[in-house]
Scaffold this motif. Structure first.
Motif, PDB file in Angstrom:
ATOM      1  N   HIS A  14       0.828  -1.200   0.000  1.00  0.00           N
ATOM      2  CA  HIS A  14       0.000   0.000   0.000  1.00  0.00           C
ATOM      3  C   HIS A  14       0.870   1.261   0.000  1.00  0.00           C
ATOM      4  N   ILE A  15       1.863   1.259   0.862  1.00  0.00           N
ATOM      5  CA  ILE A  15       2.736   2.440   0.958  1.00  0.00           C
ATOM      6  C   ILE A  15       3.645   2.567  -0.263  1.00  0.00           C
ATOM      7  N   LEU A  16       4.134   1.430  -0.797  1.00  0.00           N
ATOM      8  CA  LEU A  16       4.961   1.484  -2.012  1.00  0.00           C
ATOM      9  C   LEU A  16       4.170   2.122  -3.153  1.00  0.00           C
ATOM     10  N   ALA A  17       2.923   1.662  -3.327  1.00  0.00           N
ATOM     11  CA  ALA A  17       2.079   2.221  -4.387  1.00  0.00           C
ATOM     12  C   ALA A  17       1.802   3.703  -4.145  1.00  0.00           C
ATOM     13  N   ALA A  18       1.645   4.087  -2.867  1.00  0.00           N
ATOM     14  CA  ALA A  18       1.414   5.501  -2.540  1.00  0.00           C
ATOM     15  C   ALA A  18       2.642   6.346  -2.872  1.00  0.00           C
ATOM     16  N   THR A  19       3.850   5.777  -2.666  1.00  0.00           N
ATOM     17  CA  THR A  19       5.058   6.556  -2.994  1.00  0.00           C
ATOM     18  C   THR A  19       5.131   6.826  -4.489  1.00  0.00           C
ATOM     19  N   ILE A  20       4.647   5.876  -5.311  1.00  0.00           N
ATOM     20  CA  ILE A  20       4.682   6.062  -6.770  1.00  0.00           C
ATOM     21  C   ILE A  20       3.620   7.087  -7.190  1.00  0.00           C
ATOM     22  N   TRP A  21       2.345   6.909  -6.704  1.00  0.00           N
ATOM     23  CA  TRP A  21       1.248   7.786  -7.109  1.00  0.00           C
ATOM     24  C   TRP A  21       1.488   9.226  -6.648  1.00  0.00           C
ATOM     25  N   VAL A  22       1.876   9.377  -5.356  1.00  0.00           N
ATOM     26  CA  VAL A  22       2.043  10.728  -4.796  1.00  0.00           C
ATOM     27  C   VAL A  22       3.428  11.283  -5.113  1.00  0.00           C
ATOM     28  N   GLY A  23       4.461  10.515  -4.769  1.00  0.00           N
ATOM     29  CA  GLY A  23       5.835  10.993  -4.979  1.00  0.00           C
ATOM     30  C   GLY A  23       6.150  11.184  -6.450  1.00  0.00           C
ATOM     31  N   GLY A  24       5.597  10.292  -7.293  1.00  0.00           N
ATOM     32  CA  GLY A  24       5.854  10.397  -8.730  1.00  0.00           C
ATOM     33  C   GLY A  24       5.300  11.690  -9.319  1.00  0.00           C
ATOM     34  N   GLN A  25       4.106  12.090  -8.855  1.00  0.00           N
ATOM     35  CA  GLN A  25       3.506  13.329  -9.355  1.00  0.00           C
ATOM     36  C   GLN A  25       4.363  14.530  -8.973  1.00  0.00           C
ATOM     37  N   ILE A  26       4.820  14.546  -7.708  1.00  0.00           N
ATOM     38  CA  ILE A  26       5.626  15.674  -7.231  1.00  0.00           C
ATOM     39  C   ILE A  26       6.938  15.743  -8.025  1.00  0.00           C
ATOM     40  N   THR A  27       7.557  14.578  -8.237  1.00  0.00           N
ATOM     41  CA  THR A  27       8.823  14.539  -8.980  1.00  0.00           C
ATOM     42  C   THR A  27       8.631  14.994 -10.415  1.00  0.00           C
ATOM     43  N   VAL A  42       8.866  16.654 -25.151  1.00  0.00           N
ATOM     44  CA  VAL A  42       9.480  15.851 -24.082  1.00  0.00           C
ATOM     45  C   VAL A  42       8.578  15.728 -22.851  1.00  0.00           C
ATOM     46  N   PRO A  43       7.925  16.823 -22.367  1.00  0.00           N
ATOM     47  CA  PRO A  43       7.052  16.682 -21.196  1.00  0.00           C
ATOM     48  C   PRO A  43       5.943  15.642 -21.410  1.00  0.00           C
ATOM     49  N   MET A  44       5.324  15.631 -22.609  1.00  0.00           N
ATOM     50  CA  MET A  44       4.248  14.669 -22.882  1.00  0.00           C
ATOM     51  C   MET A  44       4.806  13.246 -22.900  1.00  0.00           C
ATOM     52  N   ALA A  45       5.992  13.062 -23.484  1.00  0.00           N
ATOM     53  CA  ALA A  45       6.614  11.726 -23.525  1.00  0.00           C
ATOM     54  C   ALA A  45       6.911  11.255 -22.106  1.00  0.00           C
ATOM     55  N   ALA A  46       7.405  12.178 -21.256  1.00  0.00           N
ATOM     56  CA  ALA A  46       7.708  11.817 -19.860  1.00  0.00           C
ATOM     57  C   ALA A  46       6.416  11.490 -19.101  1.00  0.00           C
ATOM     58  N   ALA A  47       5.362  12.300 -19.339  1.00  0.00           N
ATOM     59  CA  ALA A  47       4.081  12.069 -18.646  1.00  0.00           C
ATOM     60  C   ALA A  47       3.495  10.711 -19.056  1.00  0.00           C
ATOM     61  N   ASN A  48       3.601  10.372 -20.339  1.00  0.00           N
ATOM     62  CA  ASN A  48       3.094   9.066 -20.794  1.00  0.00           C
ATOM     63  C   ASN A  48       3.879   7.927 -20.169  1.00  0.00           C
ATOM     64  N   ALA A  49       5.189   8.113 -20.038  1.00  0.00           N
ATOM     65  CA  ALA A  49       6.021   7.076 -19.405  1.00  0.00           C
ATOM     66  C   ALA A  49       5.622   6.928 -17.932  1.00  0.00           C
ATOM     67  N   PHE A  50       5.386   8.072 -17.242  1.00  0.00           N
ATOM     68  CA  PHE A  50       4.971   8.019 -15.829  1.00  0.00           C
ATOM     69  C   PHE A  50       3.632   7.295 -15.685  1.00  0.00           C
ATOM     70  N   ASN A  51       2.706   7.574 -16.625  1.00  0.00           N
ATOM     71  CA  ASN A  51       1.380   6.937 -16.563  1.00  0.00           C
ATOM     72  C   ASN A  51       1.475   5.417 -16.578  1.00  0.00           C
ATOM     73  N   ARG A  52       2.512   4.892 -17.258  1.00  0.00           N
ATOM     74  CA  ARG A  52       2.653   3.434 -17.359  1.00  0.00           C
ATOM     75  C   ARG A  52       2.962   2.779 -16.013  1.00  0.00           C
ATOM     76  N   VAL A  53       3.498   3.540 -15.049  1.00  0.00           N
ATOM     77  CA  VAL A  53       3.683   2.992 -13.698  1.00  0.00           C
ATOM     78  C   VAL A  53       2.642   3.576 -12.727  1.00  0.00           C
ATOM     79  N   ALA A  54       2.157   4.807 -13.017  1.00  0.00           N
ATOM     80  CA  ALA A  54       1.238   5.470 -12.080  1.00  0.00           C
ATOM     81  C   ALA A  54      -0.108   4.741 -11.984  1.00  0.00           C
ATOM     82  N   TRP A  55      -0.711   4.383 -13.135  1.00  0.00           N
ATOM     83  CA  TRP A  55      -2.045   3.762 -13.080  1.00  0.00           C
ATOM     84  C   TRP A  55      -1.998   2.357 -12.477  1.00  0.00           C
ATOM     85  N   PRO A  56      -0.972   1.516 -12.795  1.00  0.00           N
ATOM     86  CA  PRO A  56      -0.892   0.237 -12.062  1.00  0.00           C
ATOM     87  C   PRO A  56      -0.727   0.474 -10.554  1.00  0.00           C
ATOM     88  N   ALA A  57       0.049   1.526 -10.164  1.00  0.00           N
ATOM     89  CA  ALA A  57       0.218   1.833  -8.738  1.00  0.00           C
ATOM     90  C   ALA A  57      -1.132   2.219  -8.129  1.00  0.00           C
TER      91      ALA A  57
END
Ligand code: HEM
Length: 132
Positions: A14-27, A42-57
């Motif tokens: 639960h906490i690992l997933a929270a670090t990705i969802w919350v911490g990932g957005q801040i980063t 580049v920002p859109m490419a980075a956001a799409n890459a983040f989404n690939r781990v954010a939504w599973p988290a």
């Protein structure tokens, strides 16, 4: 040495997933100016890459969240009210993230992005209130 229990695993996930969802957005938000300087796409490419781990988290947060509710049981009215607030914040965080990726105007994207971050941070805070 304290034993590793099922509860250890449950809260770890639960906490690992929270670090990705919350911490990932801040980063990601902190990286945006540098990403923009690297190129307009580049920002859109980075956001799409983040989404690939954010939504599973986010999915893991919901599944381990339900597991948390089951495991912790009913701890009284104040706990239930806090849990209800948590549900509202989590649904808001997911919905605003979904809209953030779909709206066209930069202003709307900024507003939904900020709301996603704020509700995620609030869900984290209320999560700690539940665990105390
Ligand atoms: C954005 C999504 C979420 C975030 C950032 C989040 C974050 C957290 C954090 C940091 C804790 C404290 C863990 C600890 O200190 O032991 C926690 C606990 C908890 N969360 Fe979440 N959570 C999220 C989604 C959910 C969902 C969807 C549910 C229910 C379906 C849920 C139910 C719980 C419960 C019941 C606890 C208390 C666990 C305990 O007492 O050991 N969470 N959450």
């Amino acid at each position: 040495m304290r034993p590793v229990t099922v509860e250890t695993l449950r809260l770890f996930l639960h906490i690992l997933a929270a670090t990705i969802w919350v911490g990932g957005q801040i980063t990601l938000a902190a990286l945006i100016p540098a990403l923009r300087a690297a190129g307009t796409d580049v920002p859109m490419a980075a956001a799409n890459a983040f989404n690939r781990v954010a939504w599973p988290a986010f999915g893991i947060l919901v599944l381990t969240g339900i597991w948390n509710v089951e495991a912790e049981g009913d701890k009284g009215v104040a706990y239930q009210h806090t849990l209800l607030l948590k549900y509202t914040l989590v649904v808001s965080s997911g919905f605003t993230a979904f809209m953030h990726a779909r709206v066209a105007s930069r202003k709307a994207m900024g507003v939904f992005g900020a709301l996603t971050g704020l509700t995620a941070l609030a869900a984290l805070f209320v999560g700690i209130m539940l665990a105390e």
